[in-house]
Motif scaffolding. Sequence first.
Motif, PDB file in Angstrom:
ATOM      1  N   ASP A 107       6.988  -8.704  -2.454  1.00 40.22           N
ATOM      2  CA  ASP A 107       5.621  -8.812  -1.953  1.00 40.22           C
ATOM      3  C   ASP A 107       5.083 -10.210  -2.233  1.00 40.22           C
ATOM      4  OD1 ASP A 107       3.116  -7.920  -0.927  1.00 40.22           O
ATOM      5  OD2 ASP A 107       2.408  -7.628  -2.975  1.00 40.22           O
TER       6      ASP A 107
ATOM      7  N   ARG B  11       6.562   5.143   0.952  1.00 36.07           N
ATOM      8  CA  ARG B  11       5.146   4.800   0.786  1.00 36.07           C
ATOM      9  C   ARG B  11       5.005   3.395   0.200  1.00 36.07           C
ATOM     10  NH1 ARG B  11       3.271  10.246  -2.445  1.00 36.07           N
ATOM     11  NH2 ARG B  11       3.156  11.713  -0.686  1.00 36.07           N
TER      12      ARG B  11
ATOM     13  N   VAL C 121       6.129   0.724   2.848  1.00 39.19           N
ATOM     14  CA  VAL C 121       5.211   0.634   3.987  1.00 39.19           C
ATOM     15  C   VAL C 121       3.829   0.158   3.549  1.00 39.19           C
ATOM     16  CG1 VAL C 121       4.001   1.957   5.781  1.00 39.19           C
ATOM     17  CG2 VAL C 121       6.444   2.341   5.357  1.00 39.19           C
ATOM     18  N   GLY C 122       3.305   0.732   2.482  1.00 40.04           N
ATOM     19  CA  GLY C 122       1.922   0.456   2.091  1.00 40.04           C
ATOM     20  C   GLY C 122       1.721  -0.156   0.730  1.00 40.04           C
TER      21      GLY C 122
ATOM     22  N   ASP D  86       2.139   1.203  -2.194  1.00 34.45           N
ATOM     23  CA  ASP D  86       1.560   2.121  -3.177  1.00 34.45           C
ATOM     24  C   ASP D  86       2.258   3.471  -3.073  1.00 34.45           C
ATOM     25  OD1 ASP D  86       0.026   3.852  -4.698  1.00 34.45           O
ATOM     26  OD2 ASP D  86      -1.899   3.130  -3.934  1.00 34.45           O
TER      27      ASP D  86
ATOM     28  N   ARG E 191      -0.022   6.289  -1.669  1.00 29.64           N
ATOM     29  CA  ARG E 191      -0.697   6.169  -0.374  1.00 29.64           C
ATOM     30  C   ARG E 191       0.046   6.999   0.669  1.00 29.64           C
ATOM     31  NH1 ARG E 191      -1.875   0.228   1.679  1.00 29.64           N
ATOM     32  NH2 ARG E 191      -3.274   0.378  -0.115  1.00 29.64           N
TER      33      ARG E 191
ATOM     34  N   LEU F 263       1.535   8.512   3.959  1.00 30.32           N
ATOM     35  CA  LEU F 263       2.006   7.874   5.185  1.00 30.32           C
ATOM     36  C   LEU F 263       1.346   8.474   6.424  1.00 30.32           C
ATOM     37  CD1 LEU F 263       5.789   8.023   4.285  1.00 30.32           C
ATOM     38  CD2 LEU F 263       4.429   5.918   4.386  1.00 30.32           C
TER      39      LEU F 263
ATOM     40  N   GLU G 253       2.863  12.054   7.583  1.00 32.10           N
ATOM     41  CA  GLU G 253       3.790  12.243   6.469  1.00 32.10           C
ATOM     42  C   GLU G 253       4.555  13.568   6.584  1.00 32.10           C
ATOM     43  OE1 GLU G 253       3.572  12.344   1.645  1.00 32.10           O
ATOM     44  OE2 GLU G 253       3.030  10.512   2.696  1.00 32.10           O
TER      45      GLU G 253
END
Length: 278
Positions: free
Chosen positions: A94, A249, A252-253, A255, A258, A260, A263
Amino acid sequence: MKDPVRKLAVLGSPIAHSRSPALHRAAYRVLGLPWEYGSAEVASGELGGFLSGLDDSWRGLSLTMPLKREILPLLGGRDAVTDLVGAANTVLFDDGRVLGFNTDVYGAEMMLAECLPGTLRRALILGSGATASSMLAALARRGVEEVVVAARTPENAGGLITVADRLGVAIAVGGFDTDPGAPDVVVSTLPGTAESGGGFSQELRSSVPLVDIAYDPWPSAVAGHWLEAGGVVNSGLGMLIHQAIAQVRIFVGGDPGRVLPDEEGVLAAMREAALGRS
């Protein structure tokens, strides 16, 4: 504008049996993401070299044995669960940072809730590696207060003892000939081909359910001993699926908590993939 292709992979040794590529590819198909997820044989001592060869197209990694502890000094940040159990099975790249997460505890907790919804107070754990530490944390979340650990090399269980102390769980460690007492559940974190487990009594194997994190080969050697005794056996596919959706999760996000988009559809596709139906 199309989403860019991102690369991911599961690393470990041995790795050929892993179903993680099938699960993750199924998830990204449902999510409409053109991401690539592969696998790579990476043995102990090779992880740093592998990471140094990655470019900016990489989004993350899933880790299996023997890398879950070797990754720790290579991380620039890690979640609280990784700090608790001393093992990470997920890496997120990241903005130049290498972040570590542990989704094994979540996966194990969800699996235990599905296959053993009743009260648990005492457990027997087979094995003392990184996955055993995650299973111990999941068992503690389910109310387990006391564990007995049967390990091939009990002297290497220091990390597991540390985790038990952090959780306030009483722990006793011995070899595979140790007296397991009267557990509510037996959890095997051994490789699928490990023969340990046949030495436990017929009464234990027939009356105490086994949760085996192995899924290939199946039945595992330990599960085979339980089945021969007429016991109840639960495979590791449930843990595999739930820890994988937490990884998705993260990828993609960013976290693990979080939820999806769609989901339920993602989870259904991953279950089919785990059973070899996609």
